[in-house]
Design an enzyme around this catalytic site. Structure first.
Site, PDB file in Angstrom:
ATOM      1  N   ASP A 102       0.858  -1.177   0.000  1.00  0.00           N
ATOM      2  CA  ASP A 102       0.000   0.000   0.000  1.00  0.00           C
ATOM      3  C   ASP A 102       0.902   1.237   0.000  1.00  0.00           C
ATOM      4  O   ASP A 102       1.867   1.292  -0.762  1.00  0.00           O
ATOM      5  CB  ASP A 102      -0.953  -0.068   1.200  1.00  0.00           C
ATOM      6  CG  ASP A 102      -2.012   1.020   1.229  1.00  0.00           C
ATOM      7  OD1 ASP A 102      -2.884   1.008   0.341  1.00  0.00           O
ATOM      8  OD2 ASP A 102      -1.958   1.881   2.127  1.00  0.00           O
ATOM      9  N   TYR A 147     -12.757   7.645  -1.839  1.00  0.00           N
ATOM     10  CA  TYR A 147     -12.304   7.658  -0.445  1.00  0.00           C
ATOM     11  C   TYR A 147     -11.081   8.535  -0.218  1.00  0.00           C
ATOM     12  O   TYR A 147     -10.966   9.201   0.831  1.00  0.00           O
ATOM     13  CB  TYR A 147     -12.068   6.225   0.060  1.00  0.00           C
ATOM     14  CG  TYR A 147     -10.777   5.578  -0.397  1.00  0.00           C
ATOM     15  CD1 TYR A 147      -9.642   5.607   0.395  1.00  0.00           C
ATOM     16  CD2 TYR A 147     -10.691   4.923  -1.625  1.00  0.00           C
ATOM     17  CE1 TYR A 147      -8.458   5.021  -0.015  1.00  0.00           C
ATOM     18  CE2 TYR A 147      -9.526   4.335  -2.042  1.00  0.00           C
ATOM     19  CZ  TYR A 147      -8.399   4.386  -1.236  1.00  0.00           C
ATOM     20  OH  TYR A 147      -7.227   3.800  -1.657  1.00  0.00           O
ATOM     21  N   TYR A 230      -2.568  10.188   3.084  1.00  0.00           N
ATOM     22  CA  TYR A 230      -3.622  10.809   2.275  1.00  0.00           C
ATOM     23  C   TYR A 230      -3.419  12.297   2.007  1.00  0.00           C
ATOM     24  O   TYR A 230      -3.467  12.747   0.856  1.00  0.00           O
ATOM     25  CB  TYR A 230      -4.993  10.521   2.903  1.00  0.00           C
ATOM     26  CG  TYR A 230      -5.226   9.038   2.975  1.00  0.00           C
ATOM     27  CD1 TYR A 230      -5.492   8.313   1.820  1.00  0.00           C
ATOM     28  CD2 TYR A 230      -5.080   8.332   4.170  1.00  0.00           C
ATOM     29  CE1 TYR A 230      -5.632   6.936   1.860  1.00  0.00           C
ATOM     30  CE2 TYR A 230      -5.223   6.955   4.213  1.00  0.00           C
ATOM     31  CZ  TYR A 230      -5.492   6.267   3.056  1.00  0.00           C
ATOM     32  OH  TYR A 230      -5.608   4.904   3.090  1.00  0.00           O
ATOM     33  N   HIS A 290      -6.561  -6.480  -2.213  1.00  0.00           N
ATOM     34  CA  HIS A 290      -5.609  -5.451  -1.773  1.00  0.00           C
ATOM     35  C   HIS A 290      -4.738  -5.934  -0.610  1.00  0.00           C
ATOM     36  O   HIS A 290      -3.656  -5.396  -0.392  1.00  0.00           O
ATOM     37  CB  HIS A 290      -6.370  -4.184  -1.383  1.00  0.00           C
ATOM     38  CG  HIS A 290      -5.488  -2.994  -1.176  1.00  0.00           C
ATOM     39  ND1 HIS A 290      -4.641  -2.506  -2.157  1.00  0.00           N
ATOM     40  CD2 HIS A 290      -5.298  -2.199  -0.096  1.00  0.00           C
ATOM     41  CE1 HIS A 290      -3.983  -1.464  -1.686  1.00  0.00           C
ATOM     42  NE2 HIS A 290      -4.362  -1.248  -0.437  1.00  0.00           N
TER      43      HIS A 290
END
Length: 313
Positions: A102, A147, A230, A290
């Site tokens: 990730d 998201y 993020y 994922h």
């Protein structure tokens, strides 16, 4: 699991939690994503150590059992690049294989770009090479409820997550993000609203696993996790014309929702990624999602150990 040793190293004034098993000169350093933590690598740590390597996973600053930085909102991916190198320095390691899942893929690749002498090879899962900056993920090509867009908005995820206890947030994200569709909330709804409470945990993710994750995020909270990755994903990292020359392996589940981000599947399948990561092999796992390293650990471990053996000197 009981053989995994836990300690802390001090890096730039912060104490970082380190989990480690195995010994020797050949070192593998694992870098977690979100909503993960060192524990996400539980299957890989043991397998890699049994194959003769010193296997290490640490919690990034602001995650799990590691210290929080004093000003999380000022952090970016360059801090994680420095952190990886500083962890290696603190442990007396001159060179290591880096394995990132990730967002952990991003510092894995960037360390290989900026400090190639410290990297024996790079393995990433779920995320191909991407450079932090305005075009890292093309949010504008996805619906408003995407998201990442929602979590980049200051205060929005905090309010969404704050409606639930930490264990529920982790359960919801793990379950939602195990699917093959990109998580997108309806207008005037939040990402947590996508979760159907009747949905069971994935079969490869136990209640015990959930409890471990929850206990670690109860300590750290989500403040830093929302900043990195993020809210800092669009911050230019100052690198132009990157090249990863270390041997590299990308493991991608074909049911990973990331493949549905605009342009990602073509970027991976067309060979375009090899313009940046020049010595690249790609393994597609037809049933993989994922969290493929937790979902199908034996297959992933075999890919990892074969790669390590091929590129160990």
């Amino acid at each position: 699991m009981e053989k995994i040793q836990h300690s802390h190293v001090e890096v730039r004034g912060l104490k970082l939690h380190v989990a480690e098993i195995g010994s020797g000169d050949k070192v593998v350093l694992f870098l977690h994503g979100f909503p993960e933590i060192w524990y996400t690598w539980r299957h890989q740590l043991i397998a890699v150590a049994n194959a003769g390597y010193r296997a290490i996973a640490f919690d990034f600053r602001g995650y799990g059992l590691s210290d929080q930085p004093s000003e999380p909102e000022k952090a970016n991916f360059n801090d994680l690049v420095d952190e990886v190198v500083s962890v290696l320095d603190s442990l007396g390691i001159s060179k290591a294989f880096l394995i990132g899942k990730d967002f952990g893929a991003i510092p894995a690749y960037l360390v290989a770009v900026v400090h190639p002498e410290r990297v024996s090879g790079v393995i990433t899962l779920g995320v191909p090479f991407m450079l932090p900056g305005p075009s890292a993920v093309q949010n504008h090509l996805l619906p408003e409820g995407f998201y990442i867009s929602r979590w980049q908005e200051p205060g929005r995820a905090e309010a969404d997550f704050g409606r639930y206890d930490v264990k529920t947030v982790i359960r919801n994200i793990y379950t939602l993000f195990s699917g093959s569709e990109v998580p997108v909330a309806a207008e005037n709804k939040e990402i947590m609203d996508l979760f159907d409470p009747s949905t069971p945990l994935p079969p490869w993710f136990s209640q015990e696993d959930l409890s471990v994750y929850a206990s670690l995020y109860e300590k750290s909270g989500f403040r830093f996790a929302l900043q990195v990755p993020y809210r800092t994903l669009t911050v230019d990292c100052g690198i132009t014309e990157p090249k990863v020359k270390a041997p590299s392996l990308l493991i991608m589940g074909e049911k990973d929702y990331v493949l549905k981000f605009p342009g990602i599947e073509d970027y991976v399948r067309s060979g375009a990624m090899k313009h940046v990561v020049t010595d690249l092999d790609i393994k597609f796992m037809p049933e993989g999602n994922h969290f493929v390293h937790e979902q199908l650990p034996e297959q992933v471990n075999e890919f990892i150990i074969t790669f390590l053996a091929k590129h160990s000197t």
